[in-house]
Design a protein around this motif. Structure first.
Motif, PDB file in Angstrom:
ATOM      1  N   GLN A  17       0.825  -1.209   0.000  1.00  0.00           N
ATOM      2  CA  GLN A  17       0.000   0.000   0.000  1.00  0.00           C
ATOM      3  C   GLN A  17       0.868   1.271   0.000  1.00  0.00           C
ATOM      4  O   GLN A  17       0.584   2.225  -0.724  1.00  0.00           O
ATOM      5  N   ARG A  36       0.888   3.945  -2.966  1.00  0.00           N
ATOM      6  CA  ARG A  36       0.589   5.372  -2.732  1.00  0.00           C
ATOM      7  C   ARG A  36       1.711   6.273  -3.262  1.00  0.00           C
ATOM      8  O   ARG A  36       1.451   7.362  -3.770  1.00  0.00           O
ATOM      9  N   ASP A  89      -4.820   9.373  -2.656  1.00  0.00           N
ATOM     10  CA  ASP A  89      -5.680   9.840  -1.563  1.00  0.00           C
ATOM     11  C   ASP A  89      -7.042  10.311  -2.091  1.00  0.00           C
ATOM     12  O   ASP A  89      -8.070  10.074  -1.448  1.00  0.00           O
ATOM     13  N   LYS A 110      -9.100   7.333  -2.927  1.00  0.00           N
ATOM     14  CA  LYS A 110      -9.519   6.666  -1.696  1.00  0.00           C
ATOM     15  C   LYS A 110     -10.696   7.410  -1.059  1.00  0.00           C
ATOM     16  O   LYS A 110     -11.657   6.783  -0.620  1.00  0.00           O
ATOM     17  N   SER A 111     -10.629   8.743  -1.038  1.00  0.00           N
ATOM     18  CA  SER A 111     -11.739   9.459  -0.393  1.00  0.00           C
ATOM     19  C   SER A 111     -12.979   9.451  -1.283  1.00  0.00           C
ATOM     20  O   SER A 111     -14.104   9.551  -0.783  1.00  0.00           O
ATOM     21  N   ARG A 152     -13.933   6.819  -2.909  1.00  0.00           N
ATOM     22  CA  ARG A 152     -14.539   5.508  -2.624  1.00  0.00           C
ATOM     23  C   ARG A 152     -15.210   5.493  -1.257  1.00  0.00           C
ATOM     24  O   ARG A 152     -16.117   4.708  -1.019  1.00  0.00           O
ATOM     25  N   ALA A 153     -14.724   6.341  -0.347  1.00  0.00           N
ATOM     26  CA  ALA A 153     -15.201   6.286   1.045  1.00  0.00           C
ATOM     27  C   ALA A 153     -16.608   6.896   1.178  1.00  0.00           C
ATOM     28  O   ALA A 153     -17.077   7.592   0.312  1.00  0.00           O
TER      29      ALA A 153
END
Lengths: 123, 123
Positions: free
Chosen positions: A59, A63, B116, B119-120, B122-123
């Protein structure tokens, strides 16, 4: 730059250097340099790494833009890991350093013996 | 070899790789690549390192055969640190990697932002 100021050791390059030269980072880069691998294949190729540590390492490298993660929504689902262009560059450099280190182990061991002998002679 | 077995991450090369890529190890090698330095000069050139950590780093690199320590019994006494042949090879390799990392920081930062953001989303 990496030297020259009081914040030298805290610069962003320091963190990235740590990611690619970490215990598991080096090994993950080495495995992926040989091609795309599934999670379980990476784990088997490295040996001795916990699932949690490997997931964390992958991960971090993903990233940073070194590793590409591709989830295949098939049954059973699986996830492929490979190197990005940047990751391949990083892997080649880190791996060359690691192999150089490995080749020099006899010289390092001899130096350590000489150092320890001189130290106990002084004691 | 560095991969391929359950003990891969515990091999002697691992320890040496850690010494030369450690936070202070990299910086010490970089400073000594520019020439012989006294302890206080190394410390000033790096910045932000405690006397104890620097002494420990130099001692580790000396024991591995990368750094030469020369004490001059003059008044006031002083100690010179320089790279051995092996140390110079190590320093050039580590430093090239560190500089490559430094150059790639913009790409790494862009990758992190994209990661990032995804990821946010998807959140």
């Amino acid at each position: 730059m990496l030297t020259g100021g009081p914040d030298a050791a805290m610069c962003p390059a320091r963190g990235v250097l740590e990611h690619v030269t970490s215990r598991w980072g080096v090994l993950v880069l080495g495995v992926l340099l040989r091609g795309t691998h599934r999670f379980s294949e990476v784990r088997r190729a490295i040996g001795g790494v916990s699932e949690k540590m490997l997931a964390q390492t992958l991960q971090t490298l993903e990233r940073d833009g070194f590793v590409r993660r591709e989830a295949h929504p098939v049954i059973p689902p699986h996830v492929d890991y490979s190197l990005t262009g940047l990751g391949e560059e990083a892997a080649r450099r880190v791996w060359a350093l690691a192999q150089w280190t490995d080749e020099k182990i006899p010289e390092v061991m001899a130096a350590r013996e000489a150092y320890d002998a001189a130290k106990s002679a002084r004691a």
